[in-house]
Each structure stands twice: as C-alpha cells, then as structure tokens.
Motif scaffolding. Structure first.
Motif, mmCIF file in Angstrom:
data_model
loop_
_atom_site.group_PDB
_atom_site.id
_atom_site.type_symbol
_atom_site.label_atom_id
_atom_site.label_comp_id
_atom_site.label_asym_id
_atom_site.label_seq_id
_atom_site.Cartn_x
_atom_site.Cartn_y
_atom_site.Cartn_z
ATOM 1 N N GLU A 79 0.840 -1.211 0.000
ATOM 2 C CA GLU A 79 0.000 0.000 0.000
ATOM 3 C C GLU A 79 0.875 1.262 0.000
ATOM 4 N N THR A 80 1.924 1.241 0.792
ATOM 5 C CA THR A 80 2.842 2.388 0.826
ATOM 6 C C THR A 80 3.536 2.539 -0.524
ATOM 7 N N TRP A 81 3.947 1.424 -1.128
ATOM 8 C CA TRP A 81 4.576 1.505 -2.444
ATOM 9 C C TRP A 81 3.632 2.149 -3.450
ATOM 10 N N GLN A 82 2.372 1.774 -3.446
ATOM 11 C CA GLN A 82 1.412 2.356 -4.391
ATOM 12 C C GLN A 82 1.276 3.864 -4.178
ATOM 13 N N LYS A 83 1.341 4.310 -2.942
ATOM 14 C CA LYS A 83 1.303 5.750 -2.641
ATOM 15 C C LYS A 83 2.553 6.447 -3.174
ATOM 16 N N VAL A 84 3.706 5.809 -2.986
ATOM 17 C CA VAL A 84 4.961 6.378 -3.489
ATOM 18 C C VAL A 84 4.910 6.474 -5.011
ATOM 19 N N LEU A 85 4.481 5.411 -5.661
ATOM 20 C CA LEU A 85 4.401 5.408 -7.121
ATOM 21 C C LEU A 85 3.469 6.510 -7.617
ATOM 22 N N ALA A 86 2.308 6.644 -6.989
ATOM 23 C CA ALA A 86 1.345 7.683 -7.387
ATOM 24 C C ALA A 86 1.927 9.079 -7.163
ATOM 25 N N ALA A 87 2.567 9.298 -6.016
ATOM 26 C CA ALA A 87 3.133 10.610 -5.707
ATOM 27 C C ALA A 87 4.291 10.974 -6.629
ATOM 28 N N SER A 88 5.000 9.966 -7.127
ATOM 29 C CA SER A 88 6.173 10.209 -7.977
ATOM 30 C C SER A 88 5.798 10.629 -9.389
ATOM 31 N N GLY A 89 4.634 10.178 -9.853
ATOM 32 C CA GLY A 89 4.266 10.430 -11.242
ATOM 33 C C GLY A 89 5.061 9.589 -12.226
ATOM 34 N N VAL A 90 5.789 8.615 -11.726
ATOM 35 C CA VAL A 90 6.629 7.754 -12.568
ATOM 36 C C VAL A 90 5.755 6.686 -13.214
ATOM 37 N N PRO A 91 5.925 6.459 -14.521
ATOM 38 C CA PRO A 91 5.155 5.407 -15.185
ATOM 39 C C PRO A 91 5.479 4.023 -14.618
ATOM 40 N N GLU A 92 4.483 3.171 -14.583
ATOM 41 C CA GLU A 92 4.667 1.827 -14.020
ATOM 42 C C GLU A 92 5.614 0.956 -14.834
ATOM 43 N N ASP A 93 5.966 1.375 -16.037
ATOM 44 C CA ASP A 93 6.872 0.572 -16.864
ATOM 45 C C ASP A 93 8.332 1.043 -16.728
ATOM 46 N N SER A 94 8.677 1.679 -15.613
ATOM 47 C CA SER A 94 10.027 2.208 -15.396
ATOM 48 C C SER A 94 10.905 1.276 -14.574
ATOM 49 N N PHE A 95 10.597 -0.021 -14.633
ATOM 50 C CA PHE A 95 11.264 -0.946 -13.732
ATOM 51 C C PHE A 95 11.859 -2.157 -14.436
ATOM 52 N N LEU A 96 12.043 -2.093 -15.751
ATOM 53 C CA LEU A 96 12.685 -3.188 -16.468
ATOM 54 C C LEU A 96 14.175 -3.148 -16.159
ATOM 55 N N SER A 97 14.682 -4.187 -15.549
ATOM 56 C CA SER A 97 16.029 -4.192 -14.970
ATOM 57 C C SER A 97 17.131 -3.754 -15.922
ATOM 58 N N MET A 98 17.141 -4.235 -17.126
ATOM 59 C CA MET A 98 18.254 -3.985 -18.035
ATOM 60 C C MET A 98 18.044 -2.751 -18.917
ATOM 61 N N ARG A 99 16.962 -2.023 -18.706
ATOM 62 C CA ARG A 99 16.694 -0.840 -19.518
ATOM 63 C C ARG A 99 17.190 0.404 -18.801
ATOM 64 N N ARG A 100 17.717 1.340 -19.568
ATOM 65 C CA ARG A 100 18.217 2.588 -19.002
ATOM 66 C C ARG A 100 17.086 3.615 -18.989
ATOM 67 N N TYR A 101 16.974 4.332 -17.860
ATOM 68 C CA TYR A 101 15.969 5.374 -17.682
ATOM 69 C C TYR A 101 16.671 6.666 -17.273
ATOM 70 N N GLU A 102 15.982 7.764 -17.477
ATOM 71 C CA GLU A 102 16.516 9.054 -17.048
ATOM 72 C C GLU A 102 16.698 9.040 -15.532
ATOM 73 N N ASP A 103 17.763 9.655 -15.057
ATOM 74 C CA ASP A 103 18.033 9.722 -13.620
ATOM 75 C C ASP A 103 16.877 10.363 -12.863
ATOM 76 N N GLU A 104 16.175 11.284 -13.514
ATOM 77 C CA GLU A 104 15.072 11.991 -12.850
ATOM 78 C C GLU A 104 13.989 11.034 -12.352
ATOM 79 N N ILE A 105 13.833 9.900 -13.007
ATOM 80 C CA ILE A 105 12.833 8.916 -12.554
ATOM 81 C C ILE A 105 13.221 8.404 -11.164
ATOM 82 N N THR A 106 14.477 8.056 -10.986
ATOM 83 C CA THR A 106 14.937 7.565 -9.683
ATOM 84 C C THR A 106 14.844 8.667 -8.637
ATOM 85 N N TYR A 107 15.249 9.876 -9.007
ATOM 86 C CA TYR A 107 15.155 10.997 -8.069
ATOM 87 C C TYR A 107 13.694 11.280 -7.695
#
Length: 183
Positions: A20-48
């Motif tokens: 439940e807390t993770w879902q709140k963090v994800l919603a508050a971040s505005g980060v797309p749910e597809d930002s978690f593929l291990s071997m794919r590179r994402y903008e640093d801003e997503i992690t921040y």
C-alpha cells in the motif's frame, strides 16, 4: 539509471513498508509503471522522483530514504543479483572497497552505456578515507547507506567521522572519513 535501481527501490519500500505504501509512493512520484525493467536505461530523474516521493509518503528526509536504500542495495539487491561477484571482491570491507572499481568493470559489460562511480581508498592511521567520484549529483546519502550496508555484510561497525565535498568539474567528488571496528 537502470531499471534495476528503480526496481530495487520499489522492492525496499514493499519489503519495509508494504504494498500500500509503495502504491502511494508510485502515485506521488508520477513515474510510469513501466520504469522498472532491470536492463533498460531510464533518465536519472525517474529515480530521483521515486526517492522524493518516498520521502514525502514516509514523512522522512530524502537523505534518510536514500541511506535506507543504499543499505537495502548492498544487503538485498546486490547480494541476490551479484552474490558471487561480491564474494569474490573481498573478504573484508577494506579489501572489498579497494576492489569496487574492478567489480564495476565486470558489471559494465552487462549494461549498455553504463558509467559507474569510482571509489578510491586511502589509509590515514587507523581510519580510512573513501573517495566517491560520480558523474551524478545528490547520491551521497545513498553512498552512506552503501558503506553502512557493507559494514553489516562484513561484520564491521562503520562510523563516518567526516564527509567532505571536493570541487569537481562535473558530478560529485566526496571524501568520507571512516572509523572501522569489529561489530
């Protein structure tokens, strides 16, 4: 940063604070749910953004969240994903830190365009200076967590006596002065 980092942050929140807390963090971040593929590179801003949202949802300073994440990275993610490499990198914390750049070199071949941080160790009497050099900014608290997590891994009590920023053309160069003792 790579999805492996984002996925590890997600894993830490879920393990320590629940789905439940993770879902709140994800919603508050505005980060797309597809930002978690291990071997794919994402903008640093997503992690921040994820770290900032964790801070907001947990009601803790972002540095506290990054420090927890650094510990989780060492004790959970890296141990599970790279256990044999970690074991081969050193039998004690100082040997491991001295081999950290070689460890990153081995991992570099798995990720495209991977530019790892560098670590340099200096002995200063009974203390050690750990130089952290990275093209990224804002991750010193994560490194504090890494150092504490390595202390746990190697049964070593880590006390950070000083943290000094050194001017760098780009990114970060920070020197951590450590006192180490058996735990």
């Amino acid at each position: 940063m790579y999805g492996l980092i984002n996925n590890s942050l997600k894993d830490m929140i879920q393990m320590q604070f629940g789905e439940e807390t993770w879902q709140k963090v994800l919603a508050a971040s505005g980060v797309p749910e597809d930002s978690f593929l291990s071997m794919r590179r994402y903008e640093d801003e997503i992690t921040y953004s994820l770290a900032g949202a964790a801070s907001e949802v947990l009601g803790a300073p972002v540095d506290t969240c990054l420090e927890l994440f650094g510990q989780h990275w060492v004790l959970e993610t890296a141990s599970k994903s790279y256990g044999m490499l970690l074991d081969a990198a050193g039998r004690d914390m100082i040997a491991f830190l001295r081999n950290m750049n070689a460890l990153h070199d081995r991992i570099t071949s798995t990720f495209l365009d991977y530019v790892p941080p560098e670590f340099f160790i200096e002995e200063e009497g009974t203390n050690y200076k750990v130089h952290y050099v990275s093209q990224r900014e804002g991750l010193n608290a994560f490194v504090v967590g890494l150092l504490k997590g390595l202390g746990t891994r190697f049964g070593t009590e880590v006390t950070i006596l000083d943290q000094t920023d050194v001017p760098a053309e780009k990114g970060t160069h920070t020197v951590f002065t450590l006192e180490l003792a058996p735990a």
